[in-house]
Design a protein around this motif. Structure first.
Motif, short mmCIF file in Angstrom:
data_model
loop_
_atom_site.label_atom_id
_atom_site.label_comp_id
_atom_site.label_asym_id
_atom_site.label_seq_id
_atom_site.Cartn_x
_atom_site.Cartn_y
_atom_site.Cartn_z
N ALA A 145 -0.46 -5.85 -8.91
CA ALA A 145 -1.54 -4.97 -10.44
C ALA A 145 -1.84 -4.00 -9.20
CB ALA A 145 -2.23 -5.62 -11.31
N GLU A 146 -3.15 -4.97 -8.22
CA GLU A 146 -3.92 -3.72 -7.59
C GLU A 146 -2.66 -2.75 -6.91
OE1 GLU A 146 -6.81 -6.63 -6.26
OE2 GLU A 146 -5.48 -6.71 -4.94
N LEU A 147 -0.83 -3.04 -6.18
CA LEU A 147 -0.73 -1.72 -5.39
C LEU A 147 -0.15 -0.80 -6.61
CD1 LEU A 147 1.71 -4.35 -3.83
CD2 LEU A 147 0.49 -2.91 -2.39
N VAL A 148 0.27 -1.26 -7.89
CA VAL A 148 0.85 -1.13 -8.63
C VAL A 148 -0.07 0.42 -8.98
CG1 VAL A 148 0.69 0.24 -10.76
CG2 VAL A 148 2.17 -1.80 -10.29
N VAL A 149 -1.73 0.37 -8.72
CA VAL A 149 -2.82 1.24 -9.75
C VAL A 149 -2.71 1.86 -8.20
CG1 VAL A 149 -5.11 1.55 -9.87
CG2 VAL A 149 -3.72 -0.35 -11.45
N ASP A 150 -2.93 1.59 -7.13
CA ASP A 150 -3.26 2.40 -5.93
C ASP A 150 -2.15 3.41 -5.67
OD1 ASP A 150 -4.37 2.53 -3.38
OD2 ASP A 150 -2.55 2.06 -2.87
N ALA A 151 -1.31 2.98 -6.41
CA ALA A 151 0.50 4.20 -6.05
C ALA A 151 0.20 4.83 -7.05
CB ALA A 151 1.41 3.18 -5.96
N VAL A 152 0.20 4.55 -8.19
CA VAL A 152 0.58 5.20 -9.87
C VAL A 152 -0.40 6.06 -10.45
CG1 VAL A 152 1.52 5.24 -12.13
CG2 VAL A 152 2.46 4.12 -10.33
N LEU B 106 7.46 -3.33 -2.95
CA LEU B 106 6.18 -1.97 -2.88
C LEU B 106 5.67 -1.65 -1.52
CD1 LEU B 106 6.81 -2.36 -6.34
CD2 LEU B 106 4.09 -2.19 -6.10
N ARG B 107 5.59 -3.54 -1.12
CA ARG B 107 5.11 -2.88 0.46
C ARG B 107 5.65 -2.16 1.31
NH1 ARG B 107 2.36 -8.63 1.29
NH2 ARG B 107 -0.22 -8.65 0.38
N THR B 108 7.28 -2.65 1.33
CA THR B 108 7.69 -2.37 1.76
C THR B 108 8.30 -1.03 1.53
OG1 THR B 108 8.97 -4.34 1.90
CG2 THR B 108 10.55 -2.52 3.01
N LEU B 109 8.57 -0.47 0.75
CA LEU B 109 8.04 1.08 0.56
C LEU B 109 7.20 1.81 1.37
CD1 LEU B 109 9.62 0.97 -3.29
CD2 LEU B 109 10.88 1.93 -1.39
N LYS B 110 5.81 1.21 0.96
CA LYS B 110 4.65 2.01 1.89
C LYS B 110 4.85 2.48 2.96
CE LYS B 110 0.28 1.86 0.69
NZ LYS B 110 -1.51 1.27 0.13
N ASP B 111 5.40 1.11 3.16
CA ASP B 111 5.46 1.03 4.31
C ASP B 111 5.77 1.97 5.88
OD1 ASP B 111 2.95 -0.46 5.33
OD2 ASP B 111 4.08 -2.65 5.12
N THR B 112 7.19 2.24 4.91
CA THR B 112 8.79 2.87 5.30
C THR B 112 8.73 4.04 5.13
OG1 THR B 112 10.30 1.65 3.81
CG2 THR B 112 9.71 0.17 5.75
#
Length: 432
Positions: free
Chosen positions: A100-107, A316-322
């Motif tokens: 949920a935190e990753l989604v909120v941070d991204a969208v 999501l972490r991989t997409l953010k990092d790469t």
């Protein structure tokens, strides 16, 4: 020609216990003829069927596998969750909050998010929430936008701005669609007229910001902005169905790419990394209307289960990092240009649409901007194209009305091979 002996036998067996032999009609070959291949495994950009055929995959499980099949970070996270956590508890876990935190941070639009199990469940819940929050009943959707098999959204396009939806599937009572208005995508004048006449009844607009379910159709300049302005003016909610586009067109989805912020967003596909996951989220004041903090009820026993959450977090972490998005766009652009040239060389009427790593070769000379235009596609020619590409080892969606997806694993050699296959297939179509 592909060897299909085992697939044929397995499909015949499936038809004895599964309606049509498939668990989703999108997998059937009804629009292209023949029988579906039965898949055994996926690896990177390839699928392997039970006859041993290797297929260059542009379906990607209909979008989730942006990193390719079997990415080690994703499979490793699933294995760890299975061995060290469990499958489902019906109780909260830390992984739910982490995703949920990753989604909120991204969208951009999402301040709070609720996990569910599918895109259909997400859109169904978002519609209920919009109605509950606004106290209104009318929903506007657009012809050609698919939002899952929700009764109130399974409607055909109306012939005018005030035409109510007509159920497009047996089993959907007319009453379920009585408050659904279906309009033409990219027609802002029609939308404005509808709001002028019925604005105080409209709970929400729901749309795909880039349509993927009548082929890839991009919003015309000003269309998404116009939807936003009309919803704001009339106190209705704007829902972006980003089940397909979320984390696909940009890390923050289509809303990041186009700079238009909805009130609610539905997600799926990529946020589960290939496992069944959906989500809906948006403004905190709207989301706090959901039970248990508010009166709008929605629940799910398997929502937020450890396996799906672990897969989503790793993806999501991989997409953010790469940050594969610039390369994905360039790879797709190279492919689209090659397809365009191949169709032109064969003198076949066509148009090609691309947004990010989504694309469609339409057998239609006109740019496809709405379902009215897409309905004029030459589906017979597409069926022959599909079979020709399949026999050359290229696996495409088995419908002219579906999006194609490029993954981060597709190489320059893969693109060149696909263009060569298309050139040969299209030449055959012209000769035939």
């Amino acid at each position: 020609m592909l060897n299909r002996e085992k697939s044929t036998a397995c499909f015949e067996r499936a038809c004895r216990t599964i309606p049509g032999g498939v668990n989703s009609p999108a997998r059937a070959f009804g629009a292209v003829g023949g029988e579906p291949l039965i898949m055994q495994r996926g690896e990177g950009q390839y699928l392997y069927d039970i006859d041993g055929n290797r297929l260059l995959d542009y379906v990607g499980s209909w979008g989730p596998h942006i990193l390719g099949h079997g990415h080690p970070a994703v499979t490793g996270a699933i294995e760890d969750a299975l061995r060290n956590r469990g499958t489902s508890f019906g109780a909260p876990t830390e992984l739910e909050t982490e995703l949920a935190e990753l989604v909120v941070d991204a969208v951009p639009s999402i301040e709070m998010v609720r996990m569910v199990n599918s895109g259909t469940e997400a859109t169904m819940s978002a519609i209920r929430l919009a109605r509950g929050f606004t106290g209104r009943n009318v929903v506007i959707k657009f012809a050609g936008c698919y939002h899952g098999h929700v009764d109130s959204l399974l409607v055909q396009a109306g012939s005018g701005a005030l035409t109510h939806g007509v159920p497009s599937s047996p089993g959907v009572p007319a009453g379920c669609t009585a408050d659904t208005i279906a309009l033409e995508y990219n027609n802002l004048d029609e939308l404005a007229e509808t709001f002028e006449k019925r604005g105080d009844e409209i709970a929400c607009i729901i749309l795909e910001p880039v349509v993927g379910n009548m082929g890839v159709v991009a919003p015309q300049p000003g269309f998404l902005e116009g939807c936003r302005d009309l919803c704001t003016k009339h106190d209705a909610l704007l829902i972006f169905d980003e089940v397909m586009t979320g984390f696909r067109l940009a890390y923050g989805g289509a809303q990041e790419r186009f700079g238009v912020t909805p009130d609610l967003t539905t997600l799926g596909k990529i946020i589960g990394g290939g496992l069944p996951v959906g989500a809906y989220g948006g403004r905190a004041d709207v989301m706090k209307t959901v039970s248990p903090t508010g009166p709008v009820y929605q629940a799910g026993t398997l929502s937020g289960n450890p396996l799906a959450m672990a897969s989503g977090i790793a993806t999501l972490r991989t997409l953010k990092d790469t940050n594969p998005y610039p390369q994905l766009e360039q790879t797709t652009a190279t492919l689209v240009e090659g397809l365009r040239n191949a169709a032109a060389e064969a003198d076949i009427p066509h148009s090609v649409a691309q947004v990010g790593s989504m694309f469609t070769l339409f057998f239609n000379p006109d740019p496809v901007t709405s379902f009215t235009v897409s309905a004029r596609n030459d589906t017979d020619r597409f069926a022959r194209y599909f079979q020709g590409m399949l026999n050359r080892g290229v696996y495409l969606p088995c419908s002219q009305f579906e999006a194609n997806f490029v993954s981060a694993k597709h190489t320059d050699d893969d693109i060149a091979a696909t263009i060569t296959a298309a050139r040969e297939t299209l030449a055959e179509l012209q000769q035939g």
